[in-house]
Design an enzyme around this catalytic site. Structure first.
Site, short mmCIF file in Angstrom:
data_model
loop_
_atom_site.label_atom_id
_atom_site.label_comp_id
_atom_site.label_asym_id
_atom_site.label_seq_id
_atom_site.Cartn_x
_atom_site.Cartn_y
_atom_site.Cartn_z
N SER A 314 0.96 -1.29 0.00
CA SER A 314 0.05 -0.09 -0.04
C SER A 314 0.81 1.33 0.01
CB SER A 314 -0.90 0.01 1.19
OG SER A 314 -1.88 0.85 1.11
N LYS A 339 -0.62 -3.95 -3.56
CA LYS A 339 -1.92 -3.42 -3.16
C LYS A 339 -2.11 -1.93 -3.75
CE LYS A 339 -5.16 -1.40 -0.19
NZ LYS A 339 -5.50 0.05 -0.15
N GLN A 343 -8.87 3.69 -0.20
CA GLN A 343 -9.78 3.41 0.34
C GLN A 343 -10.54 5.01 1.14
OE1 GLN A 343 -7.60 0.84 0.73
NE2 GLN A 343 -9.42 -0.02 -0.67
#
Length: 494
Positions: A314, A339, A343
């Site tokens: 991430s 990833k 979000q």
């Protein structure tokens, strides 16, 4: 905002959360908080107002289903549970491990721990194809020390299977008070039999940045996650190293599961030249927004290396991609987790303390590459020695001459890593392995039996943990230092 970020921090560190996150705190859905959502009819009528066509029909179908259950189920039902279940069902239908819903009760667990210390095993997990998969153990955590690795699949907790559970339900089984132990059964790729870990829960440190300098002025900054004030801590440590005459920098984001997008942008901006791209964010319409550095016009004069492994996920990947493509940094280690989505967290819209996270965009590297499920390959691939990822030994039975098992193979790998000579590493307990075990037992003042009982296994693992913790044995870090020294030498000769 503070509560949102703190909740995300808690999710990452205590295994309460549903997935590794890159959070974007921009914009809010235009839902009014309104009054309590305890009434299904009130909830649905409010949400359906202003809708038309199929949206109204779908919401009417949902309302009808809830009414039928309430009216006809043979027992009284809790409306709030039905609504929570319906929302959770929506999130599950997305088939996205990074979008999730937390009910009021689960969210309250977060808030109750915000002001004090909290405990857990210290690993980040996600739900992938119905399986609870480790994204990354947090550096120095009980999970890492016990031997949990990225990509491990968690099968059971204290003998209770995790199959069929939601991620929040699985996590609830893993959590517990500091000092208590939890037995976790794990399936690891490349091993035929599941492995069992007994892990003692502990407080997880909130510090996310650690820095030091070598004698020849190479700075090392370890970043364990991107949360709250990580960007300011990184800036402070970077400034301190530079003031001490730093000639090169190694940034270590191994086993860093990610965090808040704005934080990693701020950190990258300290090293990426002004005007160059840090990351691109693409929405569902395909529109891209470039996040540009506002740092110095020239960037840094010293060389930078970023250490990565398969637990770097991430926000760690955003930093690695930005520094590689926009600041000329080299990546050393292993391919990252992969990833590539962002979000948004909403904790006000429901008005009852519950929280929802939705994947609202994907991110791309400065050059426009989407690394989702692929990861970022290092410029220089370096694997750690085999003993860094060896499975623990099952201590329920002793291992002895002429046996053959994965546990024997693990013991042989440990012995080799500790400088002993078991003769082989294929899992067969040979006479050479017996001799190696005896020598280890003599050196550690154990009964010289040549067999591996519980005490010998525990001593083997303890000695190995100590060796792994010594930076001298960190092949990836040492290669990073080597590369920096080469760069410094090249610059000096020009």
């Amino acid at each position: 905002m503070f509560k949102k970020q703190t909740v995300i921090l808690l999710m990452l560190v205590t295994l309460l959360g549903s997935s590794v996150l890159t959070l974007l705190f921009t914009g809010q859905l235009n839902f009014a908080a309104g009054e309590s959502r305890a009434s299904t009819a009130g909830l649905l009528s409010e949400l359906s107002s202003g809708q038309s066509g199929s949206s109204k029909a779908d919401l009417s179908k949902l309302e009808t289903a809830l009414k039928l259950v309430k009216q006809n189920y043979y027992q009284d039902v809790d409306t709030t549970k039905l609504v929570d279940g319906a929302i959770q069902g929506m999130m599950n239908a997305l088939d996205d491990p990074f979008s999730s819903y937390m009910s009021k009760e689960t969210a309250q667990e977060f808030n109750s721990q915000i002001q004090g210390s909290f405990s857990g095993i210290g690993a980040e997990v996600s739900l992938e194809n119905g399986k609870v998969v480790v994204v990354s153990p947090i550096k120095g955590s009980p999970a890492e020390q016990a031997g949990i690795r990225a990509k491990d699949v968690l099968l059971s907790v204290n003998g209770e299977s995790l199959e069929g559970l939601s991620l929040n339900e699985a996590v609830a089984k893993i959590r517990g008070p500091k000092g208590s132990s939890v037995e976790i059964k794990v399936q690891r790729s490349g091993t035929s039999e599941p492995m069992t870990f007994t892990i003692k829960r502990d407080d997880i440190a909130l510090e996310t940045v650690y820095a030091k300098m070598t004698d020849d002025k190479i700075g090392l900054i370890e970043v364990t996650e991107f949360s709250l004030n990580t960007d300011q801590r990184f800036k402070d440590e970077l400034t301190k190293l530079e003031s001490q005459g730093m000639k090169g920098l190694v940034i270590d984001v191994r086993n860093n599961p990610g965090g808040v997008l704005s934080v990693v942008e701020n950190m990258a901006g300290l090293l990426v030249p002004k005007g160059k791209t840090i990351v691109q964010v693409e929405n569902k319409a395909g529109q891209r927004e470039k996040m540009l550095s506002t740092g110095s016009s020239t960037g840094k004069a010293y060389p930078v290396v970023v250490l990565t492994n398969k637990g770097s996920a991430s926000a760690s990947e955003i930093l690695a991609g930005a520094l590689k493509e926009s600041a000329g940094a080299k990546l050393i280690g292993e391919t990252t987790y992969g990833k590539g989505t962002v979000q948004q967290s909403y904790d006000k819209e429901f008005g009852d303390g519950s929280l929802i996270k939705i994947t609202m965009a994907k991110w791309l590297t400065p050059n426009g590459e989407w690394i989702h499920k692929k990861g970022i390959k290092p410029d220089i691939a370096v694997d750690q020695p085999a003993y860094f990822s060896v499975a623990p030994i099952n201590k329920d039975t002793s291992l002895s001459y002429d046996s053959n098992s994965d546990d024997v193979k693990s013991a042989q790998t440990m012995l080799l890593g500790l400088g002993y000579k078991p003769g082989r590493d294929d899992g067969y307990f040979s006479k050479e392995t017996v001799a190696a075990v005896k020598q280890f037992q003599v050196d550690h003042k154990l009964t010289e039996s040549g067999s591996i009982d519980k005490q010998t296994a525990e001593q083997l693992e303890a000695a190995l943990v100590q060796k792994i913790a010594d930076p001298v044995n960190d092949a990836q870090l040492n290669r990073a230092y080597e590369e920096i020294r080469k760069e410094i030498g090249t610059s000096a000769s020009k």
